[in-house]
Write a protein that holds these residues in place. Structure first.
Motif, PDB file in Angstrom:
ATOM      1  N   LEU A  37     -37.749   9.317  -4.741  1.00  0.00           N
ATOM      2  CA  LEU A  37     -38.424  10.609  -4.579  1.00  0.00           C
ATOM      3  C   LEU A  37     -38.966  11.165  -5.892  1.00  0.00           C
ATOM      4  O   LEU A  37     -40.053  11.729  -5.924  1.00  0.00           O
ATOM      5  CB  LEU A  37     -37.484  11.626  -3.926  1.00  0.00           C
ATOM      6  CG  LEU A  37     -37.080  11.307  -2.488  1.00  0.00           C
ATOM      7  CD1 LEU A  37     -36.076  12.329  -1.978  1.00  0.00           C
ATOM      8  CD2 LEU A  37     -38.296  11.251  -1.581  1.00  0.00           C
ATOM      9  N   THR A  38     -38.212  11.011  -6.974  1.00  0.00           N
ATOM     10  CA  THR A  38     -38.643  11.592  -8.246  1.00  0.00           C
ATOM     11  C   THR A  38     -39.355  10.600  -9.148  1.00  0.00           C
ATOM     12  O   THR A  38     -40.126  10.997 -10.004  1.00  0.00           O
ATOM     13  CB  THR A  38     -37.438  12.169  -9.015  1.00  0.00           C
ATOM     14  OG1 THR A  38     -36.548  11.106  -9.360  1.00  0.00           O
ATOM     15  CG2 THR A  38     -36.724  13.219  -8.191  1.00  0.00           C
ATOM     16  N   GLY A  39     -39.085   9.308  -8.988  1.00  0.00           N
ATOM     17  CA  GLY A  39     -39.678   8.304  -9.858  1.00  0.00           C
ATOM     18  C   GLY A  39     -38.954   8.142 -11.186  1.00  0.00           C
ATOM     19  O   GLY A  39     -39.329   7.305 -11.993  1.00  0.00           O
ATOM     20  N   ARG A  40     -37.906   8.946 -11.415  1.00  0.00           N
ATOM     21  CA  ARG A  40     -37.144   8.826 -12.657  1.00  0.00           C
ATOM     22  C   ARG A  40     -36.132   7.698 -12.524  1.00  0.00           C
ATOM     23  O   ARG A  40     -35.440   7.583 -11.524  1.00  0.00           O
ATOM     24  CB  ARG A  40     -36.430  10.125 -12.983  1.00  0.00           C
ATOM     25  CG  ARG A  40     -37.375  11.222 -13.396  1.00  0.00           C
ATOM     26  CD  ARG A  40     -36.666  12.479 -13.806  1.00  0.00           C
ATOM     27  NE  ARG A  40     -35.727  12.861 -12.752  1.00  0.00           N
ATOM     28  CZ  ARG A  40     -34.556  13.437 -12.971  1.00  0.00           C
ATOM     29  NH1 ARG A  40     -34.182  13.705 -14.186  1.00  0.00           N
ATOM     30  NH2 ARG A  40     -33.762  13.762 -11.971  1.00  0.00           N
ATOM     31  N   ARG A  41     -36.064   6.911 -13.570  1.00  0.00           N
ATOM     32  CA  ARG A  41     -35.156   5.766 -13.570  1.00  0.00           C
ATOM     33  C   ARG A  41     -34.126   5.951 -14.669  1.00  0.00           C
ATOM     34  O   ARG A  41     -34.392   5.667 -15.829  1.00  0.00           O
ATOM     35  CB  ARG A  41     -35.942   4.485 -13.789  1.00  0.00           C
ATOM     36  CG  ARG A  41     -36.953   4.232 -12.716  1.00  0.00           C
ATOM     37  CD  ARG A  41     -37.801   3.026 -13.054  1.00  0.00           C
ATOM     38  NE  ARG A  41     -38.801   2.829 -12.029  1.00  0.00           N
ATOM     39  CZ  ARG A  41     -40.084   2.633 -12.275  1.00  0.00           C
ATOM     40  NH1 ARG A  41     -40.513   2.609 -13.508  1.00  0.00           N
ATOM     41  NH2 ARG A  41     -40.921   2.459 -11.286  1.00  0.00           N
ATOM     42  N   THR A  42     -32.960   6.401 -14.305  1.00  0.00           N
ATOM     43  CA  THR A  42     -31.879   6.561 -15.271  1.00  0.00           C
ATOM     44  C   THR A  42     -31.188   5.218 -15.472  1.00  0.00           C
ATOM     45  O   THR A  42     -31.358   4.280 -14.668  1.00  0.00           O
ATOM     46  CB  THR A  42     -30.861   7.606 -14.782  1.00  0.00           C
ATOM     47  OG1 THR A  42     -30.272   7.134 -13.569  1.00  0.00           O
ATOM     48  CG2 THR A  42     -31.532   8.955 -14.552  1.00  0.00           C
ATOM     49  N   PHE A  43     -30.407   5.142 -16.518  1.00  0.00           N
ATOM     50  CA  PHE A  43     -29.679   3.909 -16.805  1.00  0.00           C
ATOM     51  C   PHE A  43     -28.752   3.541 -15.651  1.00  0.00           C
ATOM     52  O   PHE A  43     -28.704   2.383 -15.228  1.00  0.00           O
ATOM     53  CB  PHE A  43     -28.891   4.051 -18.110  1.00  0.00           C
ATOM     54  CG  PHE A  43     -28.085   2.838 -18.441  1.00  0.00           C
ATOM     55  CD1 PHE A  43     -28.696   1.703 -18.938  1.00  0.00           C
ATOM     56  CD2 PHE A  43     -26.710   2.816 -18.241  1.00  0.00           C
ATOM     57  CE1 PHE A  43     -27.959   0.561 -19.233  1.00  0.00           C
ATOM     58  CE2 PHE A  43     -25.963   1.691 -18.543  1.00  0.00           C
ATOM     59  CZ  PHE A  43     -26.590   0.568 -19.040  1.00  0.00           C
ATOM     60  N   SER A  44     -28.030   4.534 -15.121  1.00  0.00           N
ATOM     61  CA  SER A  44     -27.109   4.250 -14.014  1.00  0.00           C
ATOM     62  C   SER A  44     -27.866   3.811 -12.763  1.00  0.00           C
ATOM     63  O   SER A  44     -27.396   2.944 -12.022  1.00  0.00           O
ATOM     64  CB  SER A  44     -26.240   5.467 -13.709  1.00  0.00           C
ATOM     65  OG  SER A  44     -27.028   6.540 -13.249  1.00  0.00           O
ATOM     66  N   ALA A  45     -29.054   4.375 -12.527  1.00  0.00           N
ATOM     67  CA  ALA A  45     -29.847   3.971 -11.365  1.00  0.00           C
ATOM     68  C   ALA A  45     -30.357   2.543 -11.526  1.00  0.00           C
ATOM     69  O   ALA A  45     -30.357   1.761 -10.566  1.00  0.00           O
ATOM     70  CB  ALA A  45     -31.018   4.929 -11.162  1.00  0.00           C
ATOM     71  N   ILE A  46     -30.757   2.183 -12.731  1.00  0.00           N
ATOM     72  CA  ILE A  46     -31.246   0.828 -12.988  1.00  0.00           C
ATOM     73  C   ILE A  46     -30.127  -0.192 -12.782  1.00  0.00           C
ATOM     74  O   ILE A  46     -30.313  -1.214 -12.118  1.00  0.00           O
ATOM     75  CB  ILE A  46     -31.837   0.730 -14.414  1.00  0.00           C
ATOM     76  CG1 ILE A  46     -33.166   1.464 -14.467  1.00  0.00           C
ATOM     77  CG2 ILE A  46     -31.991  -0.707 -14.855  1.00  0.00           C
ATOM     78  CD1 ILE A  46     -33.735   1.602 -15.861  1.00  0.00           C
ATOM     79  N   VAL A  47     -28.969   0.097 -13.341  1.00  0.00           N
ATOM     80  CA  VAL A  47     -27.832  -0.818 -13.193  1.00  0.00           C
ATOM     81  C   VAL A  47     -27.391  -0.888 -11.730  1.00  0.00           C
ATOM     82  O   VAL A  47     -27.125  -1.977 -11.204  1.00  0.00           O
ATOM     83  CB  VAL A  47     -26.670  -0.393 -14.120  1.00  0.00           C
ATOM     84  CG1 VAL A  47     -25.416  -1.190 -13.828  1.00  0.00           C
ATOM     85  CG2 VAL A  47     -27.076  -0.554 -15.575  1.00  0.00           C
ATOM     86  N   GLY A  87     -37.571  -5.012  -8.629  1.00  0.00           N
ATOM     87  CA  GLY A  87     -38.592  -4.874  -9.661  1.00  0.00           C
ATOM     88  C   GLY A  87     -39.627  -3.818  -9.331  1.00  0.00           C
ATOM     89  O   GLY A  87     -40.050  -3.059 -10.204  1.00  0.00           O
ATOM     90  N   LEU A  88     -40.044  -3.753  -8.077  1.00  0.00           N
ATOM     91  CA  LEU A  88     -41.069  -2.785  -7.694  1.00  0.00           C
ATOM     92  C   LEU A  88     -40.553  -1.351  -7.678  1.00  0.00           C
ATOM     93  O   LEU A  88     -41.268  -0.423  -8.027  1.00  0.00           O
ATOM     94  CB  LEU A  88     -41.642  -3.144  -6.323  1.00  0.00           C
ATOM     95  CG  LEU A  88     -42.554  -4.361  -6.300  1.00  0.00           C
ATOM     96  CD1 LEU A  88     -42.856  -4.775  -4.881  1.00  0.00           C
ATOM     97  CD2 LEU A  88     -43.831  -4.079  -7.055  1.00  0.00           C
ATOM     98  N   VAL A  89     -39.312  -1.153  -7.268  1.00  0.00           N
ATOM     99  CA  VAL A  89     -38.750   0.194  -7.210  1.00  0.00           C
ATOM    100  C   VAL A  89     -38.239   0.621  -8.583  1.00  0.00           C
ATOM    101  O   VAL A  89     -38.467   1.746  -9.019  1.00  0.00           O
ATOM    102  CB  VAL A  89     -37.625   0.269  -6.157  1.00  0.00           C
ATOM    103  CG1 VAL A  89     -36.889   1.591  -6.233  1.00  0.00           C
ATOM    104  CG2 VAL A  89     -38.204   0.067  -4.771  1.00  0.00           C
ATOM    105  N   GLY A  90     -37.557  -0.281  -9.273  1.00  0.00           N
ATOM    106  CA  GLY A  90     -36.906   0.094 -10.520  1.00  0.00           C
ATOM    107  C   GLY A  90     -37.698  -0.188 -11.774  1.00  0.00           C
ATOM    108  O   GLY A  90     -37.451   0.406 -12.806  1.00  0.00           O
ATOM    109  N   GLY A  91     -38.616  -1.123 -11.730  1.00  0.00           N
ATOM    110  CA  GLY A  91     -39.397  -1.465 -12.910  1.00  0.00           C
ATOM    111  C   GLY A  91     -39.011  -2.823 -13.476  1.00  0.00           C
ATOM    112  O   GLY A  91     -38.344  -3.633 -12.835  1.00  0.00           O
ATOM    113  N   LEU A  92     -39.437  -3.036 -14.711  1.00  0.00           N
ATOM    114  CA  LEU A  92     -39.274  -4.346 -15.346  1.00  0.00           C
ATOM    115  C   LEU A  92     -37.806  -4.705 -15.586  1.00  0.00           C
ATOM    116  O   LEU A  92     -37.391  -5.836 -15.328  1.00  0.00           O
ATOM    117  CB  LEU A  92     -40.053  -4.375 -16.659  1.00  0.00           C
ATOM    118  CG  LEU A  92     -40.143  -5.710 -17.371  1.00  0.00           C
ATOM    119  CD1 LEU A  92     -40.831  -6.743 -16.503  1.00  0.00           C
ATOM    120  CD2 LEU A  92     -40.881  -5.566 -18.684  1.00  0.00           C
TER     121      LEU A  92
END
Length: 189
Positions: A37-47, A87-92
């Motif tokens: 919803l926000t597009g922000r990728r925190t470290f905990s969300a990435i992991v 990859g598409l949701v979280g990024g590289l």
């Protein structure tokens, strides 16, 4: 011949249902909901995204829902779909992490087949690059379908081009296009 194709279609429907179940479950997980919803990728969300996609892919392979290279047709690999979505949701970073985790898992299971780990690592990198270079506000469904078609074609080429010397080119072309459409739909879903 008809029984073989009906078994293939049944297995494809089963895999699409598994993807829908994952979408439903991930949609209710607060970490992923905030990321979407926000597009922000925190470290905990990435992991969390990397570990959840890896765990789901390994779980599906343990229950034989995700076969790669075991059958004559290597269509619709759920591990490739999950790495692409990470990859598409979280990024590289999540795409590469999930690809590396699953690459190590595939290598541990079948170290003699080097292409299996390469497929998921290349998929995670490609999906992460697409996510990083995507303009904000572009239509998501069209982009997901386009990326899915590209990743499916990449997967098909990595699997079927080495067989070019003993399989007629039109079978390889059909297989690559069919795989691209299936995985494109799975990623867009």
């Amino acid at each position: 011949f008809q029984q073989e194709w009906s078994a293939i279609y049944f297995e494809l429907i089963q895999k699409f249902i598994l993807i829908e179940m994952l979408v439903f479950l991930f949609g209710y997980w607060p970490v992923f909901r905030r990321m979407l919803l926000t597009g922000r990728r925190t470290f905990s969300a990435i992991v969390s995204l990397s570990l959840a996609a890896t765990f789901a892919a390994i779980l599906f392979s343990l229950f034989d829902f995700s076969r790669y290279g075991e059958s004559a047709w290597a269509f619709f690999d759920i591990q490739v779909i999950l790495v692409s979505i990470a990859g598409l949701v979280g990024g590289l970073v999540p795409g590469c992490l999930t690809g590396i985790f699953l690459g190590v898992f595939r290598w541990a299971l079948k170290p003699e087949f080097f292409i299996y780990p390469v497929i998921v690592i290349a998929t995670g990198f490609a999906a992460g690059c697409f996510a990083s270079s995507a303009p904000h506000g572009s239509p998501r469904l069209k982009r997901m379908l386009a990326v899915g078609l590209f990743i499916g074609a990449l997967h098909g080429l990595l699997i079927y081009v080495p067989t070019f010397s003993w399989i007629p080119w039109f079978y390889i072309l059909f297989s690559v296009v069919f795989l691209a459409v299936l995985e494109g739909l799975g990623i867009a879903l």
